[in-house]
Structures are given as C-alpha cells and as structure tokens.
Design a protein around this motif. Sequence first.
Motif, PDB file in Angstrom:
ATOM      1  N   ARG A  24      13.258  13.830  -3.807  1.00 31.00           N
ATOM      2  CA  ARG A  24      13.844  13.793  -3.245  1.00 31.00           C
ATOM      3  C   ARG A  24      14.427  14.252  -1.960  1.00 31.00           C
ATOM      4  N   GLU A  25      12.509  13.898  -1.037  1.00 32.96           N
ATOM      5  CA  GLU A  25      12.281  14.410  -0.146  1.00 32.96           C
ATOM      6  C   GLU A  25      11.728  12.755   1.003  1.00 32.96           C
ATOM      7  N   ILE A  26      11.619  13.170   2.324  1.00 38.51           N
ATOM      8  CA  ILE A  26      11.598  12.127   2.488  1.00 38.51           C
ATOM      9  C   ILE A  26      10.226  11.557   2.872  1.00 38.51           C
ATOM     10  N   PRO A  27      10.158  10.386   2.409  1.00 36.61           N
ATOM     11  CA  PRO A  27       8.731   9.351   2.713  1.00 36.61           C
ATOM     12  C   PRO A  27       7.863  10.327   3.389  1.00 36.61           C
ATOM     13  N   LEU A  28       6.969  10.424   3.274  1.00 35.66           N
ATOM     14  CA  LEU A  28       5.392  10.751   4.014  1.00 35.66           C
ATOM     15  C   LEU A  28       5.203  11.021   4.738  1.00 35.66           C
ATOM     16  N   GLY A  60       0.814  -1.028   0.497  1.00 33.97           N
ATOM     17  CA  GLY A  60       0.039  -0.044   0.263  1.00 33.97           C
ATOM     18  C   GLY A  60       0.721   1.172  -0.186  1.00 33.97           C
ATOM     19  N   ILE A  61       1.595   1.518   0.758  1.00 32.23           N
ATOM     20  CA  ILE A  61       1.963   2.605   1.021  1.00 32.23           C
ATOM     21  C   ILE A  61       4.295   2.484  -0.138  1.00 32.23           C
ATOM     22  N   GLY A  62       4.367   1.901  -0.580  1.00 30.72           N
ATOM     23  CA  GLY A  62       5.577   1.118  -1.310  1.00 30.72           C
ATOM     24  C   GLY A  62       5.146   2.376  -2.283  1.00 30.72           C
ATOM     25  N   GLY A  63       4.727   2.487  -3.237  1.00 30.97           N
ATOM     26  CA  GLY A  63       4.815   3.686  -4.434  1.00 30.97           C
ATOM     27  C   GLY A  63       5.008   5.110  -4.134  1.00 30.97           C
ATOM     28  N   GLY A  64       3.788   5.224  -2.550  1.00 29.72           N
ATOM     29  CA  GLY A  64       4.153   6.817  -2.232  1.00 29.72           C
ATOM     30  C   GLY A  64       5.159   6.781  -1.870  1.00 29.72           C
ATOM     31  N   TYR A  78      -1.222   7.088   7.730  1.00 28.08           N
ATOM     32  CA  TYR A  78      -1.076   6.554   6.843  1.00 28.08           C
ATOM     33  C   TYR A  78      -0.080   4.586   6.650  1.00 28.08           C
ATOM     34  N   ALA A  79       0.485   4.809   7.345  1.00 32.36           N
ATOM     35  CA  ALA A  79       1.562   3.245   7.303  1.00 32.36           C
ATOM     36  C   ALA A  79      -0.008   2.829   8.380  1.00 32.36           C
ATOM     37  N   TRP A  91      -9.913  14.331   8.390  1.00 31.66           N
ATOM     38  CA  TRP A  91     -10.482  14.706   8.606  1.00 31.66           C
ATOM     39  C   TRP A  91     -10.354  15.472   9.880  1.00 31.66           C
ATOM     40  N   ARG A  92     -10.013  14.649  11.250  1.00 30.25           N
ATOM     41  CA  ARG A  92      -9.499  15.598  12.198  1.00 30.25           C
ATOM     42  C   ARG A  92      -8.066  15.845  12.345  1.00 30.25           C
ATOM     43  N   ASP A  93      -7.837  15.762  10.974  1.00 27.65           N
ATOM     44  CA  ASP A  93      -6.244  16.018  10.941  1.00 27.65           C
ATOM     45  C   ASP A  93      -5.115  15.774  11.689  1.00 27.65           C
ATOM     46  N   TRP A  94      -5.290  14.388  11.366  1.00 32.54           N
ATOM     47  CA  TRP A  94      -3.914  13.512  12.909  1.00 32.54           C
ATOM     48  C   TRP A  94      -2.582  13.469  11.887  1.00 32.54           C
ATOM     49  N   ASN A  95      -1.803  12.886  12.828  1.00 29.30           N
ATOM     50  CA  ASN A  95      -1.015  13.057  12.438  1.00 29.30           C
ATOM     51  C   ASN A  95      -0.151  11.422  13.684  1.00 29.30           C
ATOM     52  N   ALA A  96       0.757  10.964  13.049  1.00 33.04           N
ATOM     53  CA  ALA A  96       1.933  10.182  14.218  1.00 33.04           C
ATOM     54  C   ALA A  96       2.321  11.324  14.724  1.00 33.04           C
ATOM     55  N   PRO A  97       3.281  10.541  16.897  1.00 31.23           N
ATOM     56  CA  PRO A  97       3.666  11.094  17.663  1.00 31.23           C
ATOM     57  C   PRO A  97       5.601  11.695  17.280  1.00 31.23           C
ATOM     58  N   VAL A  98       5.871  12.612  16.631  1.00 32.03           N
ATOM     59  CA  VAL A  98       7.246  13.313  16.190  1.00 32.03           C
ATOM     60  C   VAL A  98       7.736  13.566  17.933  1.00 32.03           C
TER      61      VAL A  98
END
Length: 203
Positions: free
Chosen positions: A138-142, A126-130, A149-150, A190-197
């Motif tokens: 030349r970007e850090i994968p989203l 699912g995530i390999g292509g992105g 996502y992952a 919708w909720r603008d969730w992101n994984a912790p950093v």
Amino acid sequence: MLLAALELVGIAAFAASGAVAAVRARLDVFGVTVLALTTALGGGTIRDVLLGVHPPAALVNWPSLAVAGVTGLVVFRFHPTVARLRRAVLLLDAFGLGLFVTAGTTTALALGAPPYAACLVGMTTGIGGGALRDVLLREIPLVLRREIYAVAALAGAVVVVLGDRLDLPPAPVSLVGSALIVGLRLIALWRDWNAPVPREIDG
C-alpha cells in the motif's frame, strides 16, 4: 550456463529486497515469502503476459521459484544481518536490474515486438516486481517517486533496441546495455540522484 547463474543471482537480489521490505512492514513468514516471490518474478511474469507467452516462465522454471522462495525465508530468519548488508543487496539489485531489462528487451524483439514496445517491455521486466511489491504494501511505487531506477532501465533497453536496429551482435549489445544500467544505478546511489519532482505550490 553463466547467464543462467547470473539470472538466479539477480532473482535472489530482487527477492531479498522484497523480503526486507516485508520484514519492515511486520508481515509474517508467509507474507515475507510472497513479497520475495512477487518482487523477484513479477517483472518477468508481466513481460510474458504482455508478449503472450503462456504459461509465464516463472510458473514453469522451478529453480527461479526455489531461489526466490528460499531467499525470502533466509531474509525472514536472518533479517538483522541482511539489513547490515544493505550495500551488497543494492549492488546485486543493480546487476539484476541490468540483466533483467536487457533480457526482457531481447525477448520482446525476438517475439516481433516493435522497437518502442520492446523498450517498454524491457523496462517493465526490470521494475515490475518492485512496483508490485510496493502496491501490495500500500505504498506509491518507489520507481514513480524517487531514485534513478526506471530511467536507467529505459536507457539500457534503448541501447539494446538500437543495437538490434543496427544489426550489431546481440551479446555485446546486451552487455553494454546492462553496463549502462548498472553504472547509472550505482552512480545515482553514490551521488544520491533523484528524478525531478514538481515544485510545491505556495498557498
């Protein structure tokens, strides 16, 4: 037949996201097409390489190649309109993610991969292509720096593996796994969730 049609829709959605990123990076028409193909078919190709499937399905399944390539060209020609359809592209991308992850996990299990490997292969499908798209730009994968996502992909893969271990019917299990992925992805958007950093270090 329905599954094949849905897979082509997912390929088109992934190809569109790759092409849009390429347009934003000011690539030429060839570059836009390459990014569309890489994003749409990269995950499945990685899956086949990991599972020893030769040649990879993406190289022998001409409808997939055609849909991805044509989508890239359409985005190149009509990218201002496509940019305005961002919500629709994200929605299709979520459905494509759900379909690709569960199909990849099921394929891995069918070829004898152990449960943990099937989960990882399914997620990678699912995530390999992105990830490849971002590397080419030349970007850090989203998927490694923000957004749910992952994690959503891995959760759906785990559902498929658990269903297989419990000898449940594969079709309903795949449907539930896909629904979980799509649901998590849409709620995160919708909720603008992101994984912790990591917290920033003072000084």
